[in-house]
Design a protein around this motif. Structure first.
Motif, PDB file in Angstrom:
ATOM      1  N   VAL A  19       0.843  -1.205   0.000  1.00 30.25           N
ATOM      2  CA  VAL A  19       0.000   0.000   0.000  1.00 30.25           C
ATOM      3  C   VAL A  19       0.875   1.250   0.000  1.00 30.25           C
ATOM      4  CG1 VAL A  19      -1.639   1.356   1.362  1.00 30.25           C
ATOM      5  CG2 VAL A  19      -2.004  -1.098   1.055  1.00 30.25           C
ATOM      6  N   GLY A  20       1.845   1.317   0.887  1.00 32.65           N
ATOM      7  CA  GLY A  20       2.727   2.480   0.947  1.00 32.65           C
ATOM      8  C   GLY A  20       3.562   2.656  -0.305  1.00 32.65           C
ATOM      9  N   GLY A  21       4.058   1.546  -0.840  1.00 32.03           N
ATOM     10  CA  GLY A  21       4.890   1.610  -2.043  1.00 32.03           C
ATOM     11  C   GLY A  21       4.126   2.105  -3.255  1.00 32.03           C
ATOM     12  N   VAL A  84      14.251  -7.650   2.197  1.00 27.99           N
ATOM     13  CA  VAL A  84      14.092  -8.204   0.848  1.00 27.99           C
ATOM     14  C   VAL A  84      12.713  -7.846   0.308  1.00 27.99           C
ATOM     15  CG1 VAL A  84      13.932 -10.336  -0.505  1.00 27.99           C
ATOM     16  CG2 VAL A  84      15.749 -10.072   1.190  1.00 27.99           C
ATOM     17  N   SER A  85      11.699  -8.049   1.133  1.00 27.86           N
ATOM     18  CA  SER A  85      10.340  -7.722   0.736  1.00 27.86           C
ATOM     19  C   SER A  85      10.208  -6.240   0.401  1.00 27.86           C
ATOM     20  CB  SER A  85       9.369  -8.094   1.860  1.00 27.86           C
ATOM     21  OG  SER A  85       8.072  -7.632   1.580  1.00 27.86           O
ATOM     22  N   LEU A  86      10.812  -5.397   1.213  1.00 29.28           N
ATOM     23  CA  LEU A  86      10.749  -3.957   0.978  1.00 29.28           C
ATOM     24  C   LEU A  86      11.350  -3.588  -0.370  1.00 29.28           C
ATOM     25  CD1 LEU A  86       9.985  -1.202   2.367  1.00 29.28           C
ATOM     26  CD2 LEU A  86      12.401  -1.076   2.999  1.00 29.28           C
ATOM     27  N   PHE A  91      10.832  -1.508  -5.849  1.00 28.39           N
ATOM     28  CA  PHE A  91      11.124  -1.548  -7.282  1.00 28.39           C
ATOM     29  C   PHE A  91       9.961  -2.160  -8.064  1.00 28.39           C
ATOM     30  CE2 PHE A  91      15.408  -1.223  -5.519  1.00 28.39           C
ATOM     31  CZ  PHE A  91      15.970  -0.259  -6.344  1.00 28.39           C
ATOM     32  N   GLY A  92       9.339  -3.175  -7.491  1.00 33.66           N
ATOM     33  CA  GLY A  92       8.258  -3.878  -8.183  1.00 33.66           C
ATOM     34  C   GLY A  92       7.029  -3.028  -8.397  1.00 33.66           C
ATOM     35  N   SER A  93       6.670  -2.200  -7.430  1.00 32.90           N
ATOM     36  CA  SER A  93       5.474  -1.368  -7.587  1.00 32.90           C
ATOM     37  C   SER A  93       5.671  -0.357  -8.709  1.00 32.90           C
ATOM     38  CB  SER A  93       5.119  -0.666  -6.274  1.00 32.90           C
ATOM     39  OG  SER A  93       6.160   0.163  -5.834  1.00 32.90           O
ATOM     40  N   ALA A 114      13.682   2.810 -19.114  1.00 31.16           N
ATOM     41  CA  ALA A 114      12.628   2.392 -18.180  1.00 31.16           C
ATOM     42  C   ALA A 114      13.236   1.878 -16.873  1.00 31.16           C
ATOM     43  CB  ALA A 114      11.750   1.322 -18.814  1.00 31.16           C
ATOM     44  N   LEU A 115      14.307   1.116 -16.955  1.00 33.11           N
ATOM     45  CA  LEU A 115      14.957   0.625 -15.738  1.00 33.11           C
ATOM     46  C   LEU A 115      15.504   1.774 -14.899  1.00 33.11           C
ATOM     47  CD1 LEU A 115      16.795  -2.542 -17.093  1.00 33.11           C
ATOM     48  CD2 LEU A 115      14.764  -2.457 -15.634  1.00 33.11           C
ATOM     49  N   ARG A 116      16.027   2.778 -15.561  1.00 29.28           N
ATOM     50  CA  ARG A 116      16.531   3.947 -14.838  1.00 29.28           C
ATOM     51  C   ARG A 116      15.384   4.726 -14.194  1.00 29.28           C
ATOM     52  NH1 ARG A 116      20.453   4.993 -19.839  1.00 29.28           N
ATOM     53  NH2 ARG A 116      22.082   3.566 -19.197  1.00 29.28           N
ATOM     54  N   ALA A 117      14.271   4.848 -14.921  1.00 30.29           N
ATOM     55  CA  ALA A 117      13.094   5.529 -14.368  1.00 30.29           C
ATOM     56  C   ALA A 117      12.542   4.752 -13.169  1.00 30.29           C
ATOM     57  CB  ALA A 117      12.021   5.687 -15.439  1.00 30.29           C
ATOM     58  N   ILE A 118      12.606   3.438 -13.222  1.00 30.78           N
ATOM     59  CA  ILE A 118      12.167   2.606 -12.105  1.00 30.78           C
ATOM     60  C   ILE A 118      13.038   2.878 -10.879  1.00 30.78           C
ATOM     61  CG2 ILE A 118      12.082   0.208 -11.278  1.00 30.78           C
ATOM     62  CD1 ILE A 118      11.090  -0.485 -14.194  1.00 30.78           C
ATOM     63  N   CYS A 119      14.339   3.024 -11.079  1.00 34.83           N
ATOM     64  CA  CYS A 119      15.235   3.354  -9.959  1.00 34.83           C
ATOM     65  C   CYS A 119      14.871   4.693  -9.347  1.00 34.83           C
ATOM     66  CB  CYS A 119      16.687   3.357 -10.426  1.00 34.83           C
ATOM     67  SG  CYS A 119      17.343   1.715 -10.794  1.00 34.83           S
ATOM     68  N   ILE A 120      14.559   5.670 -10.176  1.00 37.07           N
ATOM     69  CA  ILE A 120      14.171   6.991  -9.670  1.00 37.07           C
ATOM     70  C   ILE A 120      12.876   6.884  -8.863  1.00 37.07           C
ATOM     71  CG2 ILE A 120      13.389   9.303 -10.308  1.00 37.07           C
ATOM     72  CD1 ILE A 120      15.264   9.067 -12.788  1.00 37.07           C
ATOM     73  N   GLY A 121      11.877   6.234  -9.428  1.00 36.83           N
ATOM     74  CA  GLY A 121      10.596   6.086  -8.730  1.00 36.83           C
ATOM     75  C   GLY A 121      10.714   5.297  -7.449  1.00 36.83           C
ATOM     76  N   ALA A 122      11.631   4.346  -7.418  1.00 34.62           N
ATOM     77  CA  ALA A 122      11.805   3.505  -6.230  1.00 34.62           C
ATOM     78  C   ALA A 122      12.319   4.300  -5.037  1.00 34.62           C
ATOM     79  CB  ALA A 122      12.744   2.336  -6.537  1.00 34.62           C
ATOM     80  N   VAL A 123      13.027   5.406  -5.284  1.00 33.51           N
ATOM     81  CA  VAL A 123      13.486   6.259  -4.183  1.00 33.51           C
ATOM     82  C   VAL A 123      12.288   6.729  -3.358  1.00 33.51           C
ATOM     83  CG1 VAL A 123      14.561   8.477  -3.603  1.00 33.51           C
ATOM     84  CG2 VAL A 123      15.596   7.027  -5.358  1.00 33.51           C
TER      85      VAL A 123
END
Length: 136
Positions: A19-21, A84-86, A91-93, A114-123
């Motif tokens: 939910v938070g992610g 690990v779950s976090l 990254f998964g969300s 897209a992978l780089r954008a995923i890293c940014i969003g994961a922050v």
């Protein structure tokens, strides 16, 4: 050895992380500036950003919350299962929303971007996921 006051990692903790992610991941998946930044990032910057996600997540779970002891938790190869779950959630969300919203095509980006954008969003996603896990 003193047992931690909090219960061990449970499925409900994963649900809270999810939910938070997702809550904080959404806006960054659909923001053009994120995709523009991702397109200009070097590989080392993407790796450093992914490392930052790990540092933020670990700090939020185990440094900010003194009731948690990573040594007392179940682990996967020596890494606490909660952490690990976090990381999977953070990254998964972002990755799932990017695919569902077709963001790479919408922003005319390849999978490298897209992978780089995923890293940014994961922050940002990791902050939401860790906060939800710690608060609830």
């Amino acid at each position: 050895m003193r047992r931690p006051r909090r219960p061990r990692f449970r499925p409900s903790d994963v649900a809270q992380q999810v939910v938070g992610g997702f809550l904080l991941a959404g806006p960054f998946v659909v923001t053009e500036e994120v995709w523009t930044l991702a397109a200009t990032m070097a590989r080392w910057q993407a790796l450093a950003t992914a490392g930052l996600v790990g540092l933020i997540g670990y700090g939020a779970l185990y440094s900010a919350d003194r009731d948690r002891d990573p040594e007392a938790e179940l682990d996967v190869g020596g890494i606490p299962l909660r952490f690990v779950s976090l990381m999977v959630v953070a990254f998964g969300s972002v990755a799932l929303l990017a695919v569902l919203f077709d963001a790479p095509d919408a922003f005319d980006a390849g999978w490298s971007v897209a992978l780089r954008a995923i890293c940014i969003g994961a922050v940002f996603s990791v902050v939401g996921a860790a906060t939800a896990d710690s608060v609830f």
